[in-house]
Design a protein around this motif. Structure first.
Motif, PDB file in Angstrom:
ATOM      1  N   PHE A  52       0.857  -1.195   0.000  1.00 13.83           N
ATOM      2  CA  PHE A  52       0.000   0.000   0.000  1.00 13.83           C
ATOM      3  C   PHE A  52       0.886   1.236   0.000  1.00 13.83           C
ATOM      4  O   PHE A  52       2.040   1.183   0.433  1.00 13.83           O
ATOM      5  N   CYS A 108      -6.600   6.128   4.399  1.00 14.39           N
ATOM      6  CA  CYS A 108      -6.971   4.869   3.739  1.00 14.39           C
ATOM      7  C   CYS A 108      -7.106   5.049   2.232  1.00 14.39           C
ATOM      8  O   CYS A 108      -6.640   4.211   1.454  1.00 14.39           O
ATOM      9  N   ILE A 167      -6.562   1.566   0.120  1.00 18.93           N
ATOM     10  CA  ILE A 167      -7.507   0.646   0.750  1.00 18.93           C
ATOM     11  C   ILE A 167      -8.899   0.934   0.222  1.00 18.93           C
ATOM     12  O   ILE A 167      -9.283   2.092   0.057  1.00 18.93           O
ATOM     13  N   THR A 168      -9.664  -0.113  -0.036  1.00 19.31           N
ATOM     14  CA  THR A 168     -11.026   0.038  -0.528  1.00 19.31           C
ATOM     15  C   THR A 168     -11.941   0.413   0.627  1.00 19.31           C
ATOM     16  O   THR A 168     -12.728  -0.398   1.109  1.00 19.31           O
ATOM     17  N   VAL A 181     -14.931  -1.422   4.850  1.00 20.03           N
ATOM     18  CA  VAL A 181     -13.925  -1.769   3.843  1.00 20.03           C
ATOM     19  C   VAL A 181     -14.530  -2.803   2.911  1.00 20.03           C
ATOM     20  O   VAL A 181     -15.060  -3.814   3.363  1.00 20.03           O
ATOM     21  N   CYS A 205     -14.394  -6.365  -1.366  1.00 23.86           N
ATOM     22  CA  CYS A 205     -13.102  -6.968  -1.666  1.00 23.86           C
ATOM     23  C   CYS A 205     -13.329  -8.422  -2.023  1.00 23.86           C
ATOM     24  O   CYS A 205     -14.109  -9.106  -1.362  1.00 23.86           O
ATOM     25  N   LYS A 245      -8.293 -10.400  -0.395  1.00 27.35           N
ATOM     26  CA  LYS A 245      -8.104  -8.961  -0.244  1.00 27.35           C
ATOM     27  C   LYS A 245      -8.886  -8.398   0.941  1.00 27.35           C
ATOM     28  O   LYS A 245      -8.512  -7.373   1.501  1.00 27.35           O
ATOM     29  N   ASP A 289      -6.608  -8.580   3.912  1.00 27.13           N
ATOM     30  CA  ASP A 289      -5.468  -7.682   3.726  1.00 27.13           C
ATOM     31  C   ASP A 289      -5.874  -6.228   3.937  1.00 27.13           C
ATOM     32  O   ASP A 289      -5.215  -5.484   4.669  1.00 27.13           O
ATOM     33  N   HIS A 290      -6.963  -5.823   3.280  1.00 27.57           N
ATOM     34  CA  HIS A 290      -7.363  -4.424   3.384  1.00 27.57           C
ATOM     35  C   HIS A 290      -7.839  -4.067   4.789  1.00 27.57           C
ATOM     36  O   HIS A 290      -7.591  -2.962   5.276  1.00 27.57           O
ATOM     37  N   MET A 314      -4.811  -3.771   7.199  1.00 23.75           N
ATOM     38  CA  MET A 314      -4.047  -2.547   6.933  1.00 23.75           C
ATOM     39  C   MET A 314      -4.833  -1.323   7.384  1.00 23.75           C
ATOM     40  O   MET A 314      -4.257  -0.376   7.923  1.00 23.75           O
ATOM     41  N   ALA A 315      -6.158  -1.325   7.213  1.00 24.98           N
ATOM     42  CA  ALA A 315      -6.967  -0.196   7.679  1.00 24.98           C
ATOM     43  C   ALA A 315      -6.876  -0.056   9.191  1.00 24.98           C
ATOM     44  O   ALA A 315      -6.858   1.053   9.732  1.00 24.98           O
TER      45      ALA A 315
END
Lengths: 371, 371
Positions: free
Chosen positions: B83, B181, B186-187, B204, B207, B211, B214-215, B218-219
């Motif tokens: 990211f 984000c 990030i979605t 989020v 996805c 994903k 993962d997203h 990370m968020a």
């Protein structure tokens, strides 16, 4: 010390400058079950939004806002009016929405739907509105902002349109709000300090038809959001302080095309005549409690008319309807209905004015002010 | 006063603007032995990585994170998702990693490995997920941010999606996190204030497959890091305050391609049927304590279902699974599993949903909630 203003604005600012790679944040805003408070939530959209039809319907948990039961809680948000977002900047948007029930019908406090219906019927008359929104700034303890704690400032007199420390309380909020409204695209026409210290007014208009309600509700949202940044509260209560202190109203200036044209004074007088026959019907529509809120404000003192009696007059600030002096001279223009409360629903106010004066609806009601 | 917020942001900013002469800082991020907390360390690379495959494996001292013994402490970090870094700016990166032990096997809290295998098996079904991450902002003393010290705010009601001082606590953090984000890639699909004051939610998704985990992880990392800048704490505890205060969940919205196509409602109902037969198996997977965390949240009150019983319904926020109203009407779409706890591992949640509804695995377990 209220929380949001505790957080470091410098810490936030670097995040607000980050690139957003074509993502638009759209904040959907609606009137909740109280008919007075506003709610909001945001969604990301991966395209630039050019017009209202680009915005999808959405939904929310109506059981958390007094608009649905928990077992059947989805309410729909229908985008109605779009504005620029002064808090997040371009290309982000603020979206004023109507609330619909799960059956796609207007919920109880969605007064926009019938207003839009009426405005559509009367569109050939080009009704223009300008509303003078008064409000009071309060500190987080509920006492008016800037007033001595557990005390009172000197009596009213020096504060109206004042300048100078001790004469005006909270100008920063007003300045920020005015700029935010201009950026957002709201037709804000002016502002002034009011008679009671910590009380202010801004004017929105002239707006034709449904736009009056849209612009005023969004201007109210912007005020609450700006106040968050300063850690103060904006109150739309019509009589925040008892005693020799002014209340807060939302006077509605109004005209049709005929009134604005030369000789329109007759049309203005006709409208006043029609309004005089439906005083209670209008009073009931002019605050969210069917008149009970305005009871505390419309006493006949402090530049108000009495809630029980209809009156009108040129340049008369103690009347229900005031015809501005210059309108009396030019023989055309507009009238000012001074009855709506500061916490009125502008959709309802503008709708009943159109019903009475353009659709010529007749008949009055009995006010239910006890209980 | 928390330390990071004490340090002058202006002092740092001139350093952050220095030229970096082609050096990229890559921050490797992983989940530690608790299965809830995250760790990070940075290395310099002399080119900007364009693809995850360009990032080398790394290692760390697992005995300091509850992931290895002191005598044999090396754990490996395998880069999985890359990211943009909103804190250091371009061209720097944030790298989400899997943790492997010295034998190159997944450590106990590395739930990504099996999730990825399952997602690989089900990829033809194109499973989409959207998770609604709720969390509470706390002050450094552990009390919710903005709440009166040694006290409580007024009861729940005015706070959900609110605006205005006293109605929302900590919006700056939320605004900064949303932008961070978006910048990171990030979605993030939206955000709103939640029912309990100082409680917020971001969403989020959608996805596909791996994903989602993962997203979301990370968020979460971004939220903790943003909170450092403001000197507040983000808690993912599912029931931070006892009494008449909402808990925090991580509702998981889910669909397969078949569910999204016209007529997909049957497929949704099939999935609900399969889920209904493995309630305990899912509950065990929906928080890091095998259900003991969710015990405190899923009481049947405060818009939750009971932890012991499976239920489902259209627009029913008190059920385990809610079918959104519009899905019931359009006869295709997705379902919402409201059971996962705010501190769930999204890899585990998405894996078990895929196992039950696509791989058709069967059989339930007994919950072990005492001890």
């Amino acid at each position: 010390m209220p929380s949001s203003s505790l957080l470091d604005k410098a810490a936030k600012s670097k995040y607000m400058d980050l690139k957003t790679f074509g993502i638009t944040q759209a904040m959907y805003i609606w009137v909740d079950g109280s008919g007075q408070s506003l709610r909001c939530k945001t969604r990301s959209l991966d395209k630039e939004i050019k017009e209202i039809s680009d915005l999808p319907m959405w939904n929310f948990d109506g059981s958390s806002t007094g608009q649905a039961e928990g077992s059947n809680s989805d309410c729909f948000l229908k985008p109605c009016a779009m504005f620029n977002d002064p808090f997040r900047g371009a290309p982000n948007k603020l979206v004023l929405c109507e609330v619909l029930s799960y059956k796609m019908e207007a919920v109880e406090t969605n007064h926009r739907q019938t207003c839009a219906g009426v405005m559509n019927q009367v569109k050939e008359d080009h009704p223009w509105f300008g509303m003078e929104q008064e409000y009071t700034l309060l500190d987080v303890d509920g006492h008016p902002f800037g007033w001595p704690k557990q005390g009172f400032p000197g009596p009213q007199g020096p504060y109206y349109c004042a300048v100078g420390t001790g004469n005006v309380y909270g100008r920063e909020v007003v300045e920020a709000h005015y700029r935010a409204c201009i950026y957002a695209g709201i037709t804000i026409s002016g502002t002034n300090a009011e008679v009671m210290p910590a009380q202010w007014e801004f004017q929105v208009g002239p707006c034709e038809g449904i736009k009056m309600g849209d612009h005023l509700w969004m201007a109210r949202f912007l005020l609450h959001r700006v106040c968050e940044d300063f850690g103060v509260v904006a109150s739309f209560d019509p009589k925040p302080m008892n005693g020799d202190w002014n209340g807060a109203g939302c006077h509605c200036n109004y005209s049709t095309e005929k009134m604005r044209l030369p000789g329109g004074f007759d049309e203005i007088n006709n409208a006043v005549e029609k309004l005089s026959k439906r005083h209670n019907y209008h009073i009931q529509a002019y605050d969210p409690q069917g008149g009970k809120d305005n009871m505390r404000r419309l006493t006949g003192l402090h530049e108000t008319s009495s809630i029980f009696d209809f009156s009108s007059g040129v340049a008369n600030r103690q009347a229900s309807i005031r015809i501005p002096r210059h309108v009396g001279e030019e023989k055309c223009g507009y009238l000012e209905d001074r009855r709506p409360s500061s916490n009125c629903d502008p959709y309802t106010v503008t709708e009943v004015i159109a019903r009475t004066t353009i659709l010529n609806e007749e008949g009055d009601v009995v006010l239910k002010l006890n209980c």
